[in-house]
Design a protein around this motif. Structure first.
Motif, PDB file in Angstrom:
ATOM      1  N   UNK A 148      42.748  -6.797  -2.114  1.00  0.00           N
ATOM      2  CA  UNK A 148      43.183  -7.047  -3.501  1.00  0.00           C
ATOM      3  C   UNK A 148      43.123  -5.745  -4.306  1.00  0.00           C
ATOM      4  N   UNK A 149      42.060  -4.970  -4.091  1.00  0.00           N
ATOM      5  CA  UNK A 149      41.913  -3.698  -4.827  1.00  0.00           C
ATOM      6  C   UNK A 149      42.995  -2.699  -4.396  1.00  0.00           C
ATOM      7  N   UNK A 150      43.254  -2.657  -3.085  1.00  0.00           N
ATOM      8  CA  UNK A 150      44.290  -1.727  -2.595  1.00  0.00           C
ATOM      9  C   UNK A 150      45.663  -2.125  -3.136  1.00  0.00           C
TER      10      UNK A 150
ATOM     11  N   UNK B 190      41.905 -11.619  -7.068  1.00  0.00           N
ATOM     12  CA  UNK B 190      43.266 -12.042  -7.427  1.00  0.00           C
ATOM     13  C   UNK B 190      43.951 -10.895  -8.149  1.00  0.00           C
ATOM     14  N   UNK B 191      45.189 -10.628  -7.755  1.00  0.00           N
ATOM     15  CA  UNK B 191      45.943  -9.525  -8.369  1.00  0.00           C
ATOM     16  C   UNK B 191      47.266 -10.067  -8.892  1.00  0.00           C
ATOM     17  N   UNK B 192      47.505  -9.828 -10.174  1.00  0.00           N
ATOM     18  CA  UNK B 192      48.736 -10.309 -10.836  1.00  0.00           C
ATOM     19  C   UNK B 192      49.795  -9.209 -10.724  1.00  0.00           C
TER      20      UNK B 192
ATOM     21  N   UNK C 119      49.531   0.146  -9.410  1.00  0.00           N
ATOM     22  CA  UNK C 119      49.334   1.136 -10.489  1.00  0.00           C
ATOM     23  C   UNK C 119      50.055   2.440 -10.151  1.00  0.00           C
ATOM     24  N   UNK C 120      50.312   2.675  -8.858  1.00  0.00           N
ATOM     25  CA  UNK C 120      51.067   3.873  -8.477  1.00  0.00           C
ATOM     26  C   UNK C 120      52.533   3.739  -8.882  1.00  0.00           C
TER      27      UNK C 120
ATOM     28  N   UNK D 248      51.227  -5.853  -0.959  1.00  0.00           N
ATOM     29  CA  UNK D 248      50.461  -6.199   0.247  1.00  0.00           C
ATOM     30  C   UNK D 248      50.922  -5.351   1.433  1.00  0.00           C
ATOM     31  N   UNK D 249      52.235  -5.223   1.579  1.00  0.00           N
ATOM     32  CA  UNK D 249      52.764  -4.469   2.723  1.00  0.00           C
ATOM     33  C   UNK D 249      52.367  -2.992   2.598  1.00  0.00           C
TER      34      UNK D 249
END
Ligand SMILES: Cc1ncc(COP(=O)(O)O)c(C=O)c1O
Length: 403
Positions: A262-264, A100-102, A270-271, A113-114
């Motif tokens: 999710x990690x990507x 899960x990514x907030x 973060x970028x 996501x895109x």
């Protein structure tokens, strides 16, 4: 020496994206209001409720407790754990807290996501009518939006067979939004199962399921695409706090996706930015724990407004609309009025009709063309009952004037 012109420096990427019609109409309405005009604006998908007091208190308390520093990029672990539980309990979606990514709003989750999936030239299927932002996000990421349309006669839901026919070796993502902005349509479980069968046949394909309006559902059942057999690994589920808890300005959304995605997504975030606001994430834990009664009360209020606006729209001869089963948008078909004359000029398109409604009758709404349907208008009923009554009254009087 030629004069400096900053517009010549703008990237092709930004120039490829048009200003959203929603923003343009909302701004035009605000400008007219500032000049003293009497304007009713049914443009924005913005709940007119304030955020419930206990959520505000939780944010204030979190601030006092020192949650004012950078939060982890992927989100605070307690909130991710609470969302993992929520998704399993309410949606039949089984994702660990690590999956899960907030984000800073659901819009950022969609962008993450895109950008995580799409390379230059990859095709993304958009099921039209769709939320305007999708197209711009896909274009900015270098993707190619492929629009498939379903009109009022199909309940605004593109059937699986048409999706199957549009898939090419370059198709990487389908974007689906149910309950849908702008139509209010809700895909049934059977309709989603048919789409899942198509996705299952294409190993290079994922589906983004935008479920931000899940609590604003008046009839039918909410099915989460990722809960269907075999779809857990193929789905990115998007959701957020803006609509369910009247928290639009807080900017908090989230996504659940298989671990590498999710990690990507966190890497993309973060970028560009950083973790979402630390004390807002604490307030969101409170919203998840104790917000159900407020969310239900708001939904019931939207239901009353829906009945009010749909009743008024149905009473206008020539306007076609069915009861939307979800969201707070009415999307009437007004094609019967296109090509008619207002004074000296002809209202050839729904965009011209919208501008005319605002300029001459003080009603601001959004042309359906902005969402991929040139026959419709979008009226938000997340506004007060008084505005709904005034707005539909103005629409009725305006349309009667057309010849
Ligand atoms: C379909 C849809 N998805 C996502 C969003 C964005 O929500 P957020 O405020 O969480 O960015 C909206 C907002 O209007 C929306 O209509």
């Amino acid at each position: 020496m030629t004069a400096f012109d900053a517009t010549k420096l703008l990237s092709a990427r930004t120039s490829a994206v048009e200003e959203a019609a929603i923003i343009r109409m909302a701004q035009k309405a605000r400008d007219l209001k500032t000049k003293g005009h009497d304007v009713v604006s049914l443009t924005l998908g913005e709940p007119d409720f304030d955020t419930p007091a206990f959520i505000q208190a939780a944010a204030t308390q979190a601030m006092a407790q020192g949650f004012t520093h950078y939060a982890p990029v992927q989100g605070v672990p307690e909130l991710r754990a609470a969302l993992s539980e929520k998704l399993a309990r309410e949606n039949g979606l089984h994702y660990s807290a690590e999956e899960i990514a907030i984000s800073n709003g659901a819009k950022q989750a969609i962008t993450n996501a895109v950008y995580a999936l799409i390379d230059e030239g990859d095709e993304v299927i958009l099921l039209s009518p769709f939320w305007v932002a999708y197209e711009g996000i896909v274009r900015m990421a270098g993707g190619v939006p492929v629009q498939l349309h379903a009109g009022a006669d199909e309940g605004f839901k593109v059937p699986a067979s048409r999706i199957a026919a549009a898939i090419t070796p370059k198709t990487k993502l389908i974007m689906l939004n149910s309950p849908n902005n702008p139509t209010g349509a809700v895909f049934t479980k059977a309709e989603l199962e048919a789409i899942a069968a198509v996705v299952a046949q294409h190993p290079r394909l994922m589906l983004l399921s935008d479920e931000i309006y899940e609590y604003i559902l008046f009839e039918g059942e909410m099915t989460s695409f990722g809960s269907l057999p075999g779809m857990r690994e193929r789905t990115i589920t998007i959701n957020g706090f803006s609509k369910a808890y009247a928290m639009t300005g807080w900017r908090l959304g989230y996504a659940a996706a298989p671990l590498p995605v999710a990690k990507a997504m966190a890497k993309v975030q973060s970028t560009f930015t950083a973790g979402a606001n630390a004390f807002v994430q604490r307030a969101a834990i409170a919203a998840l724990k104790e917000g159900q009664a407020d969310a239900t009360a708001m939904r019931e209020s939207y239901r009353k407004r829906r009945d009010l606006i749909i009743g008024a729209l149905k009473a206008i001869p020539g306007v076609r609309i069915e009861n939307p089963p979800g969201t707070f948008y009415a999307f009437p078909d007004v094609s019967a009025f296109l090509g008619k004359r207002a004074g000296n000029h002809t209202l050839g398109t729904v965009d011209e009709l919208c501008d005319w409604l605002l300029d001459t009758h003080g009603l601001a709404c959004v042309p359906g063309s902005a969402f991929g349907d040139p026959n419709c208008l979008r009226l938000s009923f997340a506004s007060s009952q008084a505005d709904i009554i005034k707005g539909t009254d103005r629409l009725a009087r305006a349309l009667i004037d057309l010849i």
